[in-house]
Write an enzyme that holds these catalytic residues in place. Structure first.
Site, mmCIF file in Angstrom:
data_model
loop_
_atom_site.group_PDB
_atom_site.id
_atom_site.type_symbol
_atom_site.label_atom_id
_atom_site.label_comp_id
_atom_site.label_asym_id
_atom_site.label_seq_id
_atom_site.Cartn_x
_atom_site.Cartn_y
_atom_site.Cartn_z
ATOM 1 N N HIS A 100 0.837 -1.204 0.000
ATOM 2 C CA HIS A 100 0.000 0.000 0.000
ATOM 3 C C HIS A 100 0.864 1.243 0.000
ATOM 4 C CE1 HIS A 100 0.690 -1.415 4.125
ATOM 5 N NE2 HIS A 100 0.743 -0.138 4.475
ATOM 6 N N HIS A 102 0.736 5.073 1.409
ATOM 7 C CA HIS A 102 0.058 6.066 2.238
ATOM 8 C C HIS A 102 0.064 7.371 1.455
ATOM 9 C CE1 HIS A 102 0.365 3.943 6.226
ATOM 10 N NE2 HIS A 102 1.330 3.309 5.584
HETATM 11 P P1 5GP Z 1 1.736 0.213 7.442
HETATM 12 O O1 5GP Z 1 1.964 0.313 8.935
HETATM 13 O O2 5GP Z 1 1.760 -1.233 7.008
HETATM 14 O O3 5GP Z 1 2.616 1.088 6.610
HETATM 15 O O4 5GP Z 1 0.266 0.776 7.196
HETATM 16 C C1 5GP Z 1 -0.878 0.090 7.546
HETATM 17 C C2 5GP Z 1 -1.959 1.114 7.740
HETATM 18 O O5 5GP Z 1 -3.203 0.454 7.755
HETATM 19 C C3 5GP Z 1 -1.848 1.890 9.054
HETATM 20 O O6 5GP Z 1 -1.703 3.277 8.808
HETATM 21 C C4 5GP Z 1 -3.156 1.579 9.770
HETATM 22 O O7 5GP Z 1 -3.691 2.686 10.445
HETATM 23 C C5 5GP Z 1 -4.047 1.128 8.640
HETATM 24 N N1 5GP Z 1 -5.074 0.190 9.070
HETATM 25 C C6 5GP Z 1 -4.925 -0.847 9.937
HETATM 26 N N2 5GP Z 1 -6.083 -1.516 10.074
HETATM 27 C C7 5GP Z 1 -6.988 -0.887 9.279
HETATM 28 C C8 5GP Z 1 -8.376 -1.127 9.001
HETATM 29 O O8 5GP Z 1 -9.014 -2.057 9.502
HETATM 30 N N3 5GP Z 1 -8.979 -0.274 8.131
HETATM 31 C C9 5GP Z 1 -8.303 0.772 7.556
HETATM 32 N N4 5GP Z 1 -9.006 1.558 6.735
HETATM 33 N N5 5GP Z 1 -7.002 1.019 7.792
HETATM 34 C C10 5GP Z 1 -6.349 0.196 8.641
#
Ligand code: 5GP
Ligand code: ZN
Length: 137
Positions: A100, A102
């Site tokens: 993903h 951001h």
């Molecule tokens: P990472 O930490 O892998 O870069 O980003 C994962 C993102 O997914 C985090 O910013 C977190 O807030 C988001 N996230 C985690 N669980 C959920 C969810 O159930 N729904 C949504 N919309 N975002 C989520």
């Protein structure tokens, strides 16, 4: 679709999300823990774990979708700037293992800070890393 993958569930619609954009290859939705108001995520519909595994077409499509959102954040949310961030691997803060981007709108007065302190590097170490990273190095 990967079993037990949160973002595959969001793409499939079995897990609810605030979806804001989609196309043939990507889906974009609001991050549930926004770093700033308007923080969104862009994912490829096809599961891939991270930047090292995603195929080129999906990577390109997510980048294009991220720019689409960035323009809307600027036009509709009045963002003063935008960060596009990817975490690849747990050591780089990845917590959801479906690729993903951001897309984070930035505001002049928001509280986010650069996560490292810029300091001059050792030129020899920089040169050594560069040599390892050159395709013909
Ligand atoms: P990472 O930490 O892998 O870069 O980003 C994962 C993102 O997914 C985090 O910013 C977190 O807030 C988001 N996230 C985690 N669980 C959920 C969810 O159930 N729904 C949504 N919309 N975002 C989520
Ligand atoms: Zn997935």
């Amino acid at each position: 679709m990967a079993e037990d993958c949160l973002f595959c569930g969001i793409v499939a619609g079995s897990i609810p999300s605030e979806t804001i954009d989609s196309d043939e290859r990507t889906v974009s939705f609001m991050d549930i823990n926004p770093a700033t108001p308007g923080h969104a995520l862009v994912v490829p519909r096809a599961h891939s774990k991270n930047l090292l595994e995603i195929d080129d077409e999906d990577l390109e499509a997510t980048a294009v979708a991220a720019r689409r959102l960035a323009k809307r954040m600027s036009d509709s949310l009045g963002a003063d700037g935008i960060n596009v961030i990817n975490a690849c691997g747990a050591a780089a803060w990845q917590t959801v293992f479906h690729f993903h981007l951001h897309v984070i709108p930035r505001y002049e007065d928001d509280p986010l800070e650069l996560p490292w302190v810029p300091e001059s590097g050792d030129p020899d170490e920089i040169a050594k890393a560069a040599a390892k990273l050159r395709a013909d190095g």
